[in-house]
Design a protein around this motif. Structure first.
Motif, PDB file in Angstrom:
ATOM      1  N   LEU A 290       0.857  -1.180   0.000  1.00 15.28           N
ATOM      2  CA  LEU A 290       0.000   0.000   0.000  1.00 15.28           C
ATOM      3  C   LEU A 290       0.895   1.232   0.000  1.00 15.28           C
ATOM      4  O   LEU A 290       1.966   1.213   0.602  1.00 15.28           O
ATOM      5  CB  LEU A 290      -0.841   0.017   1.278  1.00 15.28           C
ATOM      6  N   THR A 291       0.447   2.295  -0.644  1.00 15.43           N
ATOM      7  CA  THR A 291       1.169   3.560  -0.507  1.00 15.43           C
ATOM      8  C   THR A 291       0.833   4.112   0.875  1.00 15.43           C
ATOM      9  O   THR A 291      -0.127   3.656   1.520  1.00 15.43           O
ATOM     10  CB  THR A 291       0.686   4.580  -1.557  1.00 15.43           C
ATOM     11  N   THR A 292       1.582   5.132   1.317  1.00 12.36           N
ATOM     12  CA  THR A 292       1.290   5.701   2.644  1.00 12.36           C
ATOM     13  C   THR A 292      -0.138   6.249   2.678  1.00 12.36           C
ATOM     14  O   THR A 292      -0.876   6.030   3.639  1.00 12.36           O
ATOM     15  CB  THR A 292       2.290   6.830   2.974  1.00 12.36           C
ATOM     16  N   ASP A 293      -0.544   6.933   1.604  1.00 10.22           N
ATOM     17  CA  ASP A 293      -1.913   7.469   1.580  1.00 10.22           C
ATOM     18  C   ASP A 293      -2.949   6.360   1.665  1.00 10.22           C
ATOM     19  O   ASP A 293      -3.968   6.496   2.338  1.00 10.22           O
ATOM     20  CB  ASP A 293      -2.140   8.277   0.291  1.00 10.22           C
ATOM     21  N   GLU A 294      -2.668   5.265   0.954  1.00 10.36           N
ATOM     22  CA  GLU A 294      -3.625   4.143   1.004  1.00 10.36           C
ATOM     23  C   GLU A 294      -3.671   3.523   2.406  1.00 10.36           C
ATOM     24  O   GLU A 294      -4.747   3.174   2.896  1.00 10.36           O
ATOM     25  CB  GLU A 294      -3.231   3.075  -0.019  1.00 10.36           C
ATOM     26  N   ALA A 295      -2.504   3.399   3.025  1.00 12.67           N
ATOM     27  CA  ALA A 295      -2.465   2.828   4.380  1.00 12.67           C
ATOM     28  C   ALA A 295      -3.312   3.696   5.305  1.00 12.67           C
ATOM     29  O   ALA A 295      -4.115   3.193   6.105  1.00 12.67           O
ATOM     30  CB  ALA A 295      -1.017   2.759   4.883  1.00 12.67           C
ATOM     31  N   ILE A 296      -3.172   5.008   5.163  1.00 13.46           N
ATOM     32  CA  ILE A 296      -3.935   5.928   6.017  1.00 13.46           C
ATOM     33  C   ILE A 296      -5.433   5.823   5.706  1.00 13.46           C
ATOM     34  O   ILE A 296      -6.271   5.765   6.606  1.00 13.46           O
ATOM     35  CB  ILE A 296      -3.425   7.372   5.822  1.00 13.46           C
ATOM     36  N   ALA A 297      -5.748   5.745   4.408  1.00 13.63           N
ATOM     37  CA  ALA A 297      -7.167   5.657   4.026  1.00 13.63           C
ATOM     38  C   ALA A 297      -7.814   4.396   4.602  1.00 13.63           C
ATOM     39  O   ALA A 297      -8.980   4.421   5.007  1.00 13.63           O
ATOM     40  CB  ALA A 297      -7.297   5.665   2.502  1.00 13.63           C
ATOM     41  N   GLN A 298      -7.049   3.298   4.674  1.00 13.66           N
ATOM     42  CA  GLN A 298      -7.635   2.065   5.240  1.00 13.66           C
ATOM     43  C   GLN A 298      -7.942   2.259   6.728  1.00 13.66           C
ATOM     44  O   GLN A 298      -8.997   1.874   7.203  1.00 13.66           O
ATOM     45  CB  GLN A 298      -6.707   0.838   5.101  1.00 13.66           C
ATOM     46  N   THR A 299      -6.992   2.874   7.448  1.00  8.06           N
ATOM     47  CA  THR A 299      -7.228   3.017   8.888  1.00  8.06           C
ATOM     48  C   THR A 299      -8.469   3.887   9.132  1.00  8.06           C
ATOM     49  O   THR A 299      -9.269   3.592  10.010  1.00  8.06           O
ATOM     50  CB  THR A 299      -6.017   3.652   9.618  1.00  8.06           C
ATOM     51  N   ILE A 300      -8.617   4.922   8.309  1.00  2.66           N
ATOM     52  CA  ILE A 300      -9.784   5.808   8.504  1.00  2.66           C
ATOM     53  C   ILE A 300     -11.077   5.029   8.246  1.00  2.66           C
ATOM     54  O   ILE A 300     -12.015   5.065   9.036  1.00  2.66           O
ATOM     55  CB  ILE A 300      -9.712   7.050   7.587  1.00  2.66           C
ATOM     56  N   VAL A 301     -11.097   4.273   7.156  1.00  2.00           N
ATOM     57  CA  VAL A 301     -12.357   3.586   6.826  1.00  2.00           C
ATOM     58  C   VAL A 301     -12.661   2.485   7.854  1.00  2.00           C
ATOM     59  O   VAL A 301     -13.817   2.252   8.190  1.00  2.00           O
ATOM     60  CB  VAL A 301     -12.363   3.046   5.383  1.00  2.00           C
ATOM     61  N   PHE A 302     -11.649   1.847   8.389  1.00  2.00           N
ATOM     62  CA  PHE A 302     -11.916   0.817   9.400  1.00  2.00           C
ATOM     63  C   PHE A 302     -12.482   1.447  10.665  1.00  2.00           C
ATOM     64  O   PHE A 302     -13.373   0.885  11.299  1.00  2.00           O
ATOM     65  CB  PHE A 302     -10.638   0.012   9.706  1.00  2.00           C
ATOM     66  N   PHE A 303     -11.955   2.613  11.005  1.00  2.00           N
ATOM     67  CA  PHE A 303     -12.480   3.308  12.190  1.00  2.00           C
ATOM     68  C   PHE A 303     -13.952   3.675  11.974  1.00  2.00           C
ATOM     69  O   PHE A 303     -14.819   3.356  12.780  1.00  2.00           O
ATOM     70  CB  PHE A 303     -11.648   4.573  12.458  1.00  2.00           C
ATOM     71  N   ILE A 304     -14.206   4.311  10.813  1.00  2.00           N
ATOM     72  CA  ILE A 304     -15.559   4.821  10.551  1.00  2.00           C
ATOM     73  C   ILE A 304     -16.562   3.676  10.354  1.00  2.00           C
ATOM     74  O   ILE A 304     -17.654   3.689  10.907  1.00  2.00           O
ATOM     75  CB  ILE A 304     -15.566   5.723   9.282  1.00  2.00           C
ATOM     76  N   ALA A 305     -16.157   2.663   9.536  1.00  2.00           N
ATOM     77  CA  ALA A 305     -17.105   1.577   9.222  1.00  2.00           C
ATOM     78  C   ALA A 305     -17.365   0.702  10.434  1.00  2.00           C
ATOM     79  O   ALA A 305     -18.416   0.086  10.551  1.00  2.00           O
ATOM     80  CB  ALA A 305     -16.563   0.718   8.076  1.00  2.00           C
TER      81      ALA A 305
END
Ligand code: HEM
Length: 503
Positions: A290-305
């Protein structure tokens, strides 16, 4: 102009597919703004049957509740319906697994799946237990000093924010004592934005520059999570010991050769789904990180979802137990035996296998499915044949298919006494009576909820400990039945207030 709308809004009628009457510009989007979406969905299902056409503004959308077709769309023809038909919002958000498409989605799913393997979940168990014990201690303090009522959505969200905050970012949020902490308030804003019918409508009808302005307001909330993730990644770079959380996992991630998959839990469909899921993820994945942005995007979506859905499930579960004291007593009896005499605690293997607890949570998720409706976009023209009357019709490339889960879960064709809370239908000896593809709280197929096992573990651990320590009961002011909120895409309720006392 009038002719243009006439032509657009006749898309389904010329194909002999009935549905609610649309109006120019808005299509059928106003009804779920003015009334609660679950009730609108159920009314349309009763009036037009398991397949009907509707319009998201000017865009035709098909609603499908026929179990045979659902198997075809979600599993057999998954490759033709692999993406969600959700509009691109902004790059940070779009880089997450929920919104990703095609090979990007495959790569993200293959990378994220091992996070929820049995080994990883067992490892998370002590973390969840610790958050649960802190939450119970805080509630106990309040009840011991005179608290007799709880607003369930608020208390349950305090617990799930703590668990997800700890598992995703290793932060201690203590949300029960500090309900206005930024994790809760920012996540709530983002969630409200994505689950409000009017936001979906505005994205469709406003000119692009105004939609971007709206997105910019929302992005300050997303930026909170983005900046936090960036700061943590940078602080951890040179740290001798790195935390074992989702953020670190995604930051370090290299895909493993043998992909670990998760199951949906529905026995009758598990074998088919596992095979298709393995096939869906088995393509050669060139870019294995994953790129750094993608890694960050995953953590955000896991938190929210993860946090609100699980809090909603726990809130409705406790609400139903308060209304059904006999079921609450049976559950207390079942769980009493489950705690170890030595440690006074309950372990992973035991909690996931308690039959009545599983049935109570399953029935809660049937009666109040907390997720937004699964959506799939046809990647090519697809011929579908209904299971009910053998009617064959074409779904054109680009058409969105929405699955009305609340209506499916409340149809008398699928469940007798569908509005009554009857956990026994999910006990092991009765579960075979549930028809495949009529129980979909987590969706189904390779794109079902990736956090399902984590959510169930979080919910079961909390439930088992809550009712061991507290008794919940109906108050004269408790809303019966639940009053759903108009304008939300989920089973959001205005108030879920019940009485509480120590056992
Ligand atoms: C009771 C709790 C939960 C419910 C009812 C729920 C429900 C759902 C539903 C209905 C979907 C769409 C499935 C489909 O389209 O077939 C979904 C997707 C998803 N959920 Fe959950 N969810 C829950 C908890 C969680 C948790 C705890 C997490 C993570 C920490 C999570 C992460 C996700 C993600 C990342 C997706 C997108 C998966 C993909 O596109 O590959 N969910 N969830």
């Amino acid at each position: 102009m009038q002719y243009k709308w006439y032509r657009i809004l006749n898309y389904w009628s010329v194909r002999n597919i009935s549905g609610p009457k649309p109006i120019p510009l808005f299509g059928n989007t106003l009804s779920p703004i003015l009334r609660p979406k679950p009730l609108v969905e159920l009314e349309w299902y009763k009036t037009y049957g398991p397949i009907y056409g509707k319009y998201n503004c000017g865009k035709p959308e098909l609603s499908v509740a026929d179990p045979v077709l659902l198997k075809q769309i979600l599993v057999k023809d998954f490759h033709k319906f692999r993406n969600r038909g959700v509009a691109k919002v902004d790059d940070v958000v779009f880089a997450n697994i929920f919104l990703a498409i095609d090979d990007d989605w495959k790569r993200m799913r293959a990378i994220a799946s091992p996070l929820f393997s049995t080994g990883k979940l067992k490892h998370m168990c002590p973390v969840i237990n610790e958050c649960c014990d802190n939450f119970l201690a805080a509630l106990d303090r309040d009840v011991s000093t005179g608290r007799t009522e709880v607003e369930l959505k608020q208390v349950m969200a305090a617990y799930t924010v703590d668990v997800i905050g700890k598992c995703v970012f290793s932060v201690d949020t203590d949300s029960y004592c500090d309900p206005n902490n930024p994790f809760t308030t920012k996540a709530n804003w983002i969630l409200k934005h994505f689950t409000t019918s009017s936001s979906a409508l505005l994205t469709n009808i406003l000119p692009t520059f105004l939609t971007k302005r709206l997105a910019a307001i929302g992005s300050s909330n997303i930026m909170f999570f983005k900046h936090l993730s960036k700061r943590l990644i940078s602080e951890r770079k040179n740290a001798a010991k790195k935390p074992n959380d989702f953020l670190q996992y995604f930051t370090d991630m290299k895909i493993e050769d043998n992909n670990t998959t998760t199951t949906t839990g529905a026995d009758s469909v598990a074998t088919d789904e596992l095979m298709i899921e393995k096939r869906a993820l088995s393509a050669v994945l060139k870019k294995k990180k994953l790129t750094t942005d993608e890694a960050i995007a995953q953590t955000i979506v896991f938190f929210i979802a993860g946090y609100e859905t699980t809090a909603t499930a726990l809130a409705y579960c406790t609400y139903e137990l308060a209304l059904n004291p006999d079921i609450q007593d049976r559950l207390v009896a079942e769980t009493r035996e489950a705690f170890s005499e030595n440690t006074g605690d309950i372990d992973y293997e035991t909690v996931i296998r308690l039959p009545l607890l599983d049935a109570v949570i399953s029935e809660t998720l049937r009666k109040y499915p907390p997720g937004i409706n699964p959506l799939r976009k046809a990647a090519e023209d697809v011929m579908l044949t209904t299971g009910t009357d053998g009617l064959t019709f074409k779904v054109e490339k680009g058409t969105n298919v929405e699955i009305p889960v609340y209506a499916i879960h409340h149809s008398p064709d699928n469940y007798s006494d569908a509005f009554i809370f009857k956990p026994d239908r999910f006990l092991p000896q009765n579960r075979h009576n549930i028809k495949p593809y009529t129980y979909l709280p987590f969706g189904a197929g390779p794109r079902h909820c990736i956090g399902m096992r984590f959510a169930l573990l979080m919910a079961k651990l909390a439930m088992v400990k809550l009712i061991r320590q507290f008794r919940f009961y109906r108050l004269p002011t408790t809303d019966v039945p639940v009053v759903f909120t108009a304008g939300r895409l989920t089973v959001h309720s205005c108030s879920l207030r019940v009485g509480v006392e120590k056992r």
